[in-house]
Motif scaffolding. Structure first.
Motif, PDB file in Angstrom:
ATOM      1  N   UNK A  27       0.845  -1.188   0.000  1.00  0.00           N
ATOM      2  CA  UNK A  27       0.000   0.000   0.000  1.00  0.00           C
ATOM      3  C   UNK A  27       0.882   1.241   0.000  1.00  0.00           C
ATOM      4  N   UNK A  28       0.344   2.328  -0.499  1.00  0.00           N
ATOM      5  CA  UNK A  28       1.114   3.554  -0.671  1.00  0.00           C
ATOM      6  C   UNK A  28       1.345   4.268   0.656  1.00  0.00           C
ATOM      7  N   UNK A  33      -0.728   6.432   5.792  1.00  0.00           N
ATOM      8  CA  UNK A  33      -0.911   7.616   6.634  1.00  0.00           C
ATOM      9  C   UNK A  33      -2.392   7.845   6.934  1.00  0.00           C
ATOM     10  N   UNK A  34      -3.261   7.540   5.966  1.00  0.00           N
ATOM     11  CA  UNK A  34      -4.705   7.673   6.182  1.00  0.00           C
ATOM     12  C   UNK A  34      -5.230   6.615   7.148  1.00  0.00           C
ATOM     13  N   UNK A  35      -4.689   5.392   7.068  1.00  0.00           N
ATOM     14  CA  UNK A  35      -5.140   4.302   7.939  1.00  0.00           C
ATOM     15  C   UNK A  35      -4.665   4.494   9.379  1.00  0.00           C
ATOM     16  N   UNK A  36      -3.490   5.055   9.537  1.00  0.00           N
ATOM     17  CA  UNK A  36      -2.906   5.179  10.873  1.00  0.00           C
ATOM     18  C   UNK A  36      -2.069   3.958  11.198  1.00  0.00           C
ATOM     19  N   UNK A  37      -1.883   3.712  12.477  1.00  0.00           N
ATOM     20  CA  UNK A  37      -0.995   2.639  12.931  1.00  0.00           C
ATOM     21  C   UNK A  37      -1.499   1.268  12.482  1.00  0.00           C
ATOM     22  N   UNK A  38      -0.710   0.591  11.630  1.00  0.00           N
ATOM     23  CA  UNK A  38      -1.042  -0.740  11.130  1.00  0.00           C
ATOM     24  C   UNK A  38      -0.713  -1.759  12.223  1.00  0.00           C
ATOM     25  N   UNK A  39      -1.699  -2.598  12.549  1.00  0.00           N
ATOM     26  CA  UNK A  39      -1.485  -3.593  13.607  1.00  0.00           C
ATOM     27  C   UNK A  39      -1.508  -5.031  13.088  1.00  0.00           C
ATOM     28  N   UNK A  40      -2.033  -5.253  11.856  1.00  0.00           N
ATOM     29  CA  UNK A  40      -2.110  -6.618  11.351  1.00  0.00           C
ATOM     30  C   UNK A  40      -2.308  -6.599   9.842  1.00  0.00           C
ATOM     31  N   UNK A  41      -1.585  -7.465   9.137  1.00  0.00           N
ATOM     32  CA  UNK A  41      -1.770  -7.668   7.704  1.00  0.00           C
ATOM     33  C   UNK A  41      -2.228  -9.112   7.520  1.00  0.00           C
ATOM     34  N   UNK A  42      -3.396  -9.295   6.900  1.00  0.00           N
ATOM     35  CA  UNK A  42      -4.004 -10.620   6.747  1.00  0.00           C
ATOM     36  C   UNK A  42      -4.075 -10.986   5.267  1.00  0.00           C
ATOM     37  N   UNK A  43      -3.213 -11.917   4.857  1.00  0.00           N
ATOM     38  CA  UNK A  43      -3.215 -12.412   3.482  1.00  0.00           C
ATOM     39  C   UNK A  43      -3.152 -13.931   3.546  1.00  0.00           C
ATOM     40  N   UNK A  44      -4.199 -14.584   3.030  1.00  0.00           N
ATOM     41  CA  UNK A  44      -4.207 -16.058   3.025  1.00  0.00           C
ATOM     42  C   UNK A  44      -4.469 -16.587   1.616  1.00  0.00           C
ATOM     43  N   UNK A  45      -3.942 -15.870   0.611  1.00  0.00           N
ATOM     44  CA  UNK A  45      -4.194 -16.219  -0.788  1.00  0.00           C
ATOM     45  C   UNK A  45      -2.961 -16.750  -1.512  1.00  0.00           C
ATOM     46  N   UNK A  46      -1.919 -17.176  -0.777  1.00  0.00           N
ATOM     47  CA  UNK A  46      -0.726 -17.724  -1.419  1.00  0.00           C
ATOM     48  C   UNK A  46      -1.119 -18.944  -2.252  1.00  0.00           C
ATOM     49  N   UNK A  47      -0.610 -18.973  -3.497  1.00  0.00           N
ATOM     50  CA  UNK A  47      -0.922 -20.069  -4.406  1.00  0.00           C
ATOM     51  C   UNK A  47      -2.147 -19.818  -5.262  1.00  0.00           C
ATOM     52  N   UNK A  91       3.896   1.104   7.898  1.00  0.00           N
ATOM     53  CA  UNK A  91       3.900   2.539   8.177  1.00  0.00           C
ATOM     54  C   UNK A  91       5.277   3.156   7.954  1.00  0.00           C
ATOM     55  N   UNK A  92       6.312   2.478   8.416  1.00  0.00           N
ATOM     56  CA  UNK A  92       7.665   3.041   8.419  1.00  0.00           C
ATOM     57  C   UNK A  92       8.372   2.974   7.073  1.00  0.00           C
ATOM     58  N   UNK A  93       8.065   1.946   6.268  1.00  0.00           N
ATOM     59  CA  UNK A  93       8.780   1.728   5.004  1.00  0.00           C
ATOM     60  C   UNK A  93       7.830   1.073   3.994  1.00  0.00           C
ATOM     61  N   UNK A  94       6.755   1.785   3.595  1.00  0.00           N
ATOM     62  CA  UNK A  94       5.723   1.139   2.773  1.00  0.00           C
ATOM     63  C   UNK A  94       6.208   0.621   1.425  1.00  0.00           C
ATOM     64  N   UNK A  95       7.251   1.230   0.851  1.00  0.00           N
ATOM     65  CA  UNK A  95       7.742   0.805  -0.463  1.00  0.00           C
ATOM     66  C   UNK A  95       8.962  -0.109  -0.362  1.00  0.00           C
TER      67      UNK A  95
END
Length: 124
Positions: A27-28, A33-47, A91-95
């Motif tokens: 994410x950009x 910055x709009x979302x604020x403090x990110x606490x969890x990234x949920x991705x279960x689509x591997x494969x 948040x700290x290093x999005x790219x």
């Protein structure tokens, strides 16, 4: 706000950086910055092969949950496992270290529909 020129952008605030026939997606800086403090990234689509614009996961901030949309059709090859323990990297290093998934691009022509840095910045 950071708008690197080596990535393409979606109107939903995801970015994609192409590396051969694979790419990293996240994410950009604006989105985090709009979302604020990110606490969890949920991705279960591997494969799985996910279509352009379809949801590949979600990101949870202190006050909200937001869907993550695929910039182009592709197979999800890998999730950035570091985010399990350090979601604040988004948040700290999005790219950089805050990337979310690595994909194999199904149709490189879909990249042409995405925005460059100047167009994305102008859209905000």
């Amino acid at each position: 706000m950071n708008f690197p020129s080596n990535v393409k952008y979606t109107s939903e605030h995801e970015w994609i950086r192409v590396e051969g026939d694979e790419a990293l997606v996240g994410i950009t800086d604006y989105a985090q910055s709009e979302l604020g403090e990110i606490v969890f990234v949920d991705v279960d689509t591997v494969g799985e092969t996910i279509g352009q614009g379809e949801v590949f996961g979600s990101v949870e901030a202190v006050k909200t949950v937001s869907d993550l949309n695929m910039p182009v059709e592709g197979e999800v090859l890998e999730v950035n496992e570091i985010l399990n323990d350090q979601p604040e990297l988004v948040n700290n290093d999005p790219y950089g270290e805050g990337w979310m998934i690595r994909i194999r691009i199904a149709d490189p022509a879909q990249l042409d529909a995405l925005m460059d840095a100047a167009a994305y910045q102008a859209s905000l």
